[in-house]
Design a protein around this motif. Sequence first.
Motif, PDB file in Angstrom:
ATOM      1  N   LEU A 189       0.820  -1.208   0.000  1.00 56.31           N
ATOM      2  CA  LEU A 189       0.000   0.000   0.000  1.00 56.31           C
ATOM      3  C   LEU A 189       0.857   1.263   0.000  1.00 56.31           C
ATOM      4  O   LEU A 189       0.500   2.270  -0.598  1.00 56.31           O
ATOM      5  CB  LEU A 189      -0.925   0.008   1.220  1.00 56.31           C
ATOM      6  CG  LEU A 189      -1.882  -1.179   1.354  1.00 56.31           C
ATOM      7  CD1 LEU A 189      -2.657  -1.072   2.657  1.00 56.31           C
ATOM      8  CD2 LEU A 189      -2.831  -1.232   0.167  1.00 56.31           C
ATOM      9  N   ARG A 190       1.978   1.185   0.695  1.00 54.70           N
ATOM     10  CA  ARG A 190       2.896   2.327   0.713  1.00 54.70           C
ATOM     11  C   ARG A 190       4.313   1.790   0.600  1.00 54.70           C
ATOM     12  O   ARG A 190       4.815   1.123   1.500  1.00 54.70           O
ATOM     13  CB  ARG A 190       2.736   3.129   2.007  1.00 54.70           C
ATOM     14  CG  ARG A 190       3.361   4.509   1.911  1.00 54.70           C
ATOM     15  CD  ARG A 190       3.155   5.309   3.196  1.00 54.70           C
ATOM     16  NE  ARG A 190       4.269   5.132   4.115  1.00 54.70           N
ATOM     17  CZ  ARG A 190       4.333   5.700   5.332  1.00 54.70           C
ATOM     18  NH1 ARG A 190       3.326   6.420   5.759  1.00 54.70           N
ATOM     19  NH2 ARG A 190       5.363   5.514   6.103  1.00 54.70           N
ATOM     20  N   VAL A 191       4.949   2.074  -0.525  1.00 50.38           N
ATOM     21  CA  VAL A 191       6.250   1.475  -0.829  1.00 50.38           C
ATOM     22  C   VAL A 191       7.287   1.752   0.252  1.00 50.38           C
ATOM     23  O   VAL A 191       8.122   0.901   0.545  1.00 50.38           O
ATOM     24  CB  VAL A 191       6.754   1.979  -2.207  1.00 50.38           C
ATOM     25  CG1 VAL A 191       8.170   1.483  -2.475  1.00 50.38           C
ATOM     26  CG2 VAL A 191       5.825   1.505  -3.316  1.00 50.38           C
ATOM     27  N   ASP A 192       7.206   2.940   0.855  1.00 51.90           N
ATOM     28  CA  ASP A 192       8.220   3.282   1.853  1.00 51.90           C
ATOM     29  C   ASP A 192       7.813   2.897   3.273  1.00 51.90           C
ATOM     30  O   ASP A 192       8.407   3.385   4.240  1.00 51.90           O
ATOM     31  CB  ASP A 192       8.547   4.777   1.793  1.00 51.90           C
ATOM     32  CG  ASP A 192       7.358   5.647   2.196  1.00 51.90           C
ATOM     33  OD1 ASP A 192       6.214   5.149   2.192  1.00 51.90           O
ATOM     34  OD2 ASP A 192       7.582   6.840   2.514  1.00 51.90           O
ATOM     35  N   PHE A 193       6.811   2.004   3.402  1.00 57.18           N
ATOM     36  CA  PHE A 193       6.387   1.595   4.746  1.00 57.18           C
ATOM     37  C   PHE A 193       7.571   0.998   5.515  1.00 57.18           C
ATOM     38  O   PHE A 193       8.209   0.043   5.071  1.00 57.18           O
ATOM     39  CB  PHE A 193       5.255   0.567   4.674  1.00 57.18           C
ATOM     40  CG  PHE A 193       4.853   0.045   6.031  1.00 57.18           C
ATOM     41  CD1 PHE A 193       4.078   0.804   6.882  1.00 57.18           C
ATOM     42  CD2 PHE A 193       5.293  -1.207   6.463  1.00 57.18           C
ATOM     43  CE1 PHE A 193       3.721   0.341   8.141  1.00 57.18           C
ATOM     44  CE2 PHE A 193       4.941  -1.686   7.718  1.00 57.18           C
ATOM     45  CZ  PHE A 193       4.154  -0.909   8.557  1.00 57.18           C
ATOM     46  N   ALA A 194       7.858   1.595   6.658  1.00 59.53           N
ATOM     47  CA  ALA A 194       8.940   1.143   7.559  1.00 59.53           C
ATOM     48  C   ALA A 194      10.310   1.167   6.900  1.00 59.53           C
ATOM     49  O   ALA A 194      11.255   0.554   7.404  1.00 59.53           O
ATOM     50  CB  ALA A 194       8.638  -0.239   8.117  1.00 59.53           C
ATOM     51  N   ALA A 195      10.448   1.887   5.784  1.00 55.30           N
ATOM     52  CA  ALA A 195      11.732   1.928   5.085  1.00 55.30           C
ATOM     53  C   ALA A 195      12.842   2.505   5.958  1.00 55.30           C
ATOM     54  O   ALA A 195      14.010   2.125   5.838  1.00 55.30           O
ATOM     55  CB  ALA A 195      11.599   2.738   3.797  1.00 55.30           C
ATOM     56  N   ARG A 196      12.471   3.420   6.857  1.00 50.37           N
ATOM     57  CA  ARG A 196      13.467   4.027   7.743  1.00 50.37           C
ATOM     58  C   ARG A 196      14.095   3.014   8.691  1.00 50.37           C
ATOM     59  O   ARG A 196      15.136   3.277   9.291  1.00 50.37           O
ATOM     60  CB  ARG A 196      12.821   5.155   8.547  1.00 50.37           C
ATOM     61  CG  ARG A 196      12.375   6.352   7.703  1.00 50.37           C
ATOM     62  CD  ARG A 196      11.615   7.376   8.539  1.00 50.37           C
ATOM     63  NE  ARG A 196      10.359   6.849   9.049  1.00 50.37           N
ATOM     64  CZ  ARG A 196       9.996   6.825  10.318  1.00 50.37           C
ATOM     65  NH1 ARG A 196      10.804   7.317  11.240  1.00 50.37           N
ATOM     66  NH2 ARG A 196       8.823   6.347  10.689  1.00 50.37           N
ATOM     67  N   SER A 197      13.466   1.860   8.823  1.00 54.27           N
ATOM     68  CA  SER A 197      13.985   0.848   9.751  1.00 54.27           C
ATOM     69  C   SER A 197      15.074  -0.022   9.130  1.00 54.27           C
ATOM     70  O   SER A 197      15.772  -0.740   9.849  1.00 54.27           O
ATOM     71  CB  SER A 197      12.845  -0.058  10.233  1.00 54.27           C
ATOM     72  OG  SER A 197      12.427  -0.943   9.202  1.00 54.27           O
TER      73      SER A 197
END
Length: 236
Positions: A189-197
């Motif tokens: 749904l959102r490509v950058d979901f939790a990407a910061r992790s």
Amino acid sequence: MVPADWTEEKSEIASARTGDAMQAMAAFIAASDLRPGDRLPPERRLVDELSVGRSTIREVIRHWQALGVVESRQGSGTYLLRRITPETMHVPLAIEARRSGLLQMLEVRRGLEVEASALAASRCQAGALRIIEDRLDAMEAVHLEKGCAGPEDLAFHLSIYEACGNPLFGQLLSQMRESVSALFALSDLRVDFAARSFPFHRTLFNAIAIGNAEAARVETLKILAIVEEDIKDMLR
């Protein structure tokens, strides 16, 4: 040899979904009198006997591997580790795949995962550490290409559970499998979901590799804090 009365049950299994297929497969194993140490029938035979697809059979096998019920040996097949019947089947926890349910699951996962990471740092053997690193490399490669890595991310965390030396952790995670899958599906749904992790997955591995249990706890908490923030942001 399979008892004759197994044929009478086969027609009732034809329309089984994955959960039902798990019960059906347990019934088949019990009817076949397979014991711990025995090899399961080939995948093709299970497909024919249970009238379900290969993907369903493989999903059941993966679930049972996480529970320590079976073991797959490369080039040899899948072997039964514990006696199983339909009455001893594992029942998943009922978790709502919505914001409240995902946050509740994350609270439980935080308690499990932080401790599993610390135990892995204390107990991880060289072979298990290589598996963790291999899965981390795969996760990072997909993340660089696509910006997310749902299945690969889950595989990385599962390898830490496997390395902690306590099979109950993997069993508990398997009980939350549906909700965990819904969580990782948020990357669709959102490509950058939790990407910061993602950078913290590498620092978590480094902590495990040097045997620093406290650092492993800290890095795991960093990952889960970002996941929680993104769930709240996405599912307001």
